[in-house]
Write a protein that holds these residues in place. Sequence first.
Motif, PDB file in Angstrom:
ATOM      1  N   GLY A  60      -6.158  36.528 -40.027  1.00 10.35           N
ATOM      2  CA  GLY A  60      -5.975  36.447 -40.871  1.00 10.35           C
ATOM      3  C   GLY A  60      -6.839  37.787 -41.527  1.00 10.35           C
ATOM      4  O   GLY A  60      -7.161  38.879 -41.773  1.00 10.35           O
ATOM      5  N   ASN A  61      -8.225  36.904 -41.422  1.00  8.68           N
ATOM      6  CA  ASN A  61      -9.111  37.854 -42.009  1.00  8.68           C
ATOM      7  C   ASN A  61      -9.961  39.100 -40.874  1.00  8.68           C
ATOM      8  O   ASN A  61     -11.105  39.437 -41.070  1.00  8.68           O
ATOM      9  N   PHE A  62      -9.112  38.829 -39.501  1.00 12.73           N
ATOM     10  CA  PHE A  62      -9.678  40.455 -38.008  1.00 12.73           C
ATOM     11  C   PHE A  62     -10.782  39.689 -38.305  1.00 12.73           C
ATOM     12  O   PHE A  62     -11.212  39.867 -37.574  1.00 12.73           O
ATOM     13  N   GLY A  63     -11.379  38.431 -38.340  1.00 12.96           N
ATOM     14  CA  GLY A  63     -12.399  37.944 -37.510  1.00 12.96           C
ATOM     15  C   GLY A  63     -12.656  38.294 -36.644  1.00 12.96           C
ATOM     16  O   GLY A  63     -12.718  38.846 -35.439  1.00 12.96           O
ATOM     17  N   ASN A  64     -11.629  37.105 -36.357  1.00 14.83           N
ATOM     18  CA  ASN A  64     -10.942  37.581 -34.170  1.00 14.83           C
ATOM     19  C   ASN A  64     -10.645  37.810 -33.298  1.00 14.83           C
ATOM     20  O   ASN A  64     -10.785  38.427 -32.317  1.00 14.83           O
ATOM     21  N   ILE A  65     -10.041  38.698 -33.528  1.00  9.57           N
ATOM     22  CA  ILE A  65      -9.512  40.412 -33.280  1.00  9.57           C
ATOM     23  C   ILE A  65     -10.398  41.052 -33.327  1.00  9.57           C
ATOM     24  O   ILE A  65     -10.833  41.117 -32.296  1.00  9.57           O
ATOM     25  N   SER A 100      -4.846  28.761 -42.214  1.00  9.19           N
ATOM     26  CA  SER A 100      -5.455  29.937 -42.649  1.00  9.19           C
ATOM     27  C   SER A 100      -5.170  31.425 -42.234  1.00  9.19           C
ATOM     28  O   SER A 100      -6.301  31.776 -41.821  1.00  9.19           O
ATOM     29  N   MET A 101      -3.345  31.499 -42.066  1.00 10.18           N
ATOM     30  CA  MET A 101      -3.591  33.196 -41.674  1.00 10.18           C
ATOM     31  C   MET A 101      -3.291  33.891 -43.209  1.00 10.18           C
ATOM     32  O   MET A 101      -2.174  35.169 -43.225  1.00 10.18           O
ATOM     33  N   ASP A 102      -3.041  33.027 -44.365  1.00  9.58           N
ATOM     34  CA  ASP A 102      -2.569  33.489 -45.606  1.00  9.58           C
ATOM     35  C   ASP A 102      -3.526  34.327 -46.320  1.00  9.58           C
ATOM     36  O   ASP A 102      -4.054  33.581 -47.309  1.00  9.58           O
ATOM     37  N   SER A 139      -6.184  30.334 -28.107  1.00  4.14           N
ATOM     38  CA  SER A 139      -5.567  29.281 -29.447  1.00  4.14           C
ATOM     39  C   SER A 139      -6.285  28.628 -30.167  1.00  4.14           C
ATOM     40  O   SER A 139      -7.146  28.418 -29.958  1.00  4.14           O
ATOM     41  N   THR A 140      -6.356  28.981 -31.610  1.00  5.13           N
ATOM     42  CA  THR A 140      -6.754  28.624 -32.887  1.00  5.13           C
ATOM     43  C   THR A 140      -7.248  27.640 -33.290  1.00  5.13           C
ATOM     44  O   THR A 140      -7.838  27.294 -33.572  1.00  5.13           O
ATOM     45  N   ALA A 141      -6.200  26.788 -33.034  1.00  5.86           N
ATOM     46  CA  ALA A 141      -6.630  24.772 -33.835  1.00  5.86           C
ATOM     47  C   ALA A 141      -6.054  24.312 -32.882  1.00  5.86           C
ATOM     48  O   ALA A 141      -4.819  24.066 -32.488  1.00  5.86           O
TER      49      ALA A 141
END
Length: 490
Positions: free
Chosen positions: A264-269, A317-319, A417-419
């Motif tokens: 989504g916000n490109f933080g995790n990747i 959460s990815m919108d 696996s995020t949620a």
Amino acid sequence: MRYYSTRNQDNSVFSMEAIIKGIAEDGGLFVPESFPALPKLEDMKGLTYKELAKLILGMYFDDYPEDDLDEAVNGAYGDKFGNREPVRLVEKGGVNFLELFHGPTLAFKDMALTILPYLMRFALHNKGIEEEVVVLAATSGDTGKAALEGFRDVPGVNVLVFYPKGGVSQLQRLQMITQRGENTHVLAIEGNFDDAQKGIKDIFGDQEYNNELKKEGYVLSSANSINIGRLIPQVVYYVYGYLELLRDGRIEAGQEINIVVPTGNFGNILAAYYAKMMGLPIDRLICSSNDNKVLTDFFETGTYDRRRDLLLTSSPSMDILVSSNLERFLFHISGNDHEAVRMMMEGLTREGYFTWSDFSKEEIYGEFATEEEVASSIRDLYDKEGYVMDPHTAVAYSVYRKYLKETGDSKPTIVASTASPFKFPEKVISSMGKDVPQDLFTGIGMVAKAMDVEIPIQVRELETLPVLHGNVCKKEEMRDMILKLLQEVK
Ligand SMILES: *Cc1c(COP(=O)(O)O)cnc(C)c1O
């Protein structure tokens, strides 16, 4: 280790200051001056999650006393995760799911938001800051709850969360509006996530407003992944995931793997990219989007274009159309070109798009998954393996299936696996071909049955907790609302 703004090399600070500030004064994001090298894989193989976290945080946050980092890691990754290893690697359907959702709010945001409050508190103490901190967070659903829970009752800190009215799941909303703690505030805003995030960034850049707050005894900070204190703790679990594969004898030390992240916000990747830059053997980073496929288009064409409608999907959460952390990525892959980054970001704000002609497709593989693909992934994996994915994880898994088909690249793969599926019962149930019941908690019961586990207490208690937050505001009212809520606490 110094931290620079992505938009100006002249301003550098140490990590404590970067964590307190959240965002640089010029609107850029703080980035480390270099990527420290990981020790040999064999030497890390025996480390627990906490030991690994201390090692990695110590490399980046080297202005903190060691005792502070110890206390932060022990406090964050102990009983809040049930005193087990906080993440689990589960092999299903030909990939390894790195389950990051076993924390207090059932989403991966807990991995960083359990530790950020400690880092913030110690930074304030060590720097002798007298003002109270006001932590602002825009949330597309999961950051909000994780920030509220993480900062609840932390002395000297107030936390204010803005979520898009109508843009989060039923359960996510319930989690937030029942939040306890005198220092917590939750506001629905009439707009989408991008409006909330932009509103907050504007507030950070508004000197006059910041001075006004300062007179009242407050300084602002951020709990979004624009804060470097969110990003670095996320590097740890990618290294941990790799070591798990190694410990299981599933890979040899040094063997390359791929990592798929629902983005989504490109933080995790971006945290996975940091792990790669530190020497973790990662080949492809696979950036997965839902129908809001701005990033997929960017990686395809080199043009980032937010001029489109934000769609509401089953992975709320990815919108997101403006992925803040892409700014850091562009900075790093451009060879620290502050000037180019500043121009692109200004273009994005003013024109709504930017183009990066130097972009190489080698850097990252981007794809997206439709609602139907998400549903069929959830159903297929459940039918074949009895394993239940939440819709965000299913976006990543769907994209992985496309990637595999297109490239035949069968390297060992980790899917973030995020949620927990409990946060999104509607999509999980409908994907399995069942009718979605009217009552949320009946649906949650069905998910528990499919997963063959007990309903977690954090979910069960929501049925009876009182609603404590009902404020709604317009985008333009965010500044006034913050002041008003702070005054109420005083
Ligand atoms: C926040 C979130 C994402 C997106 O992560 P980014 O770091 O914003 O890219 C994906 N899935 C879930 C469940 C989330 O909460």
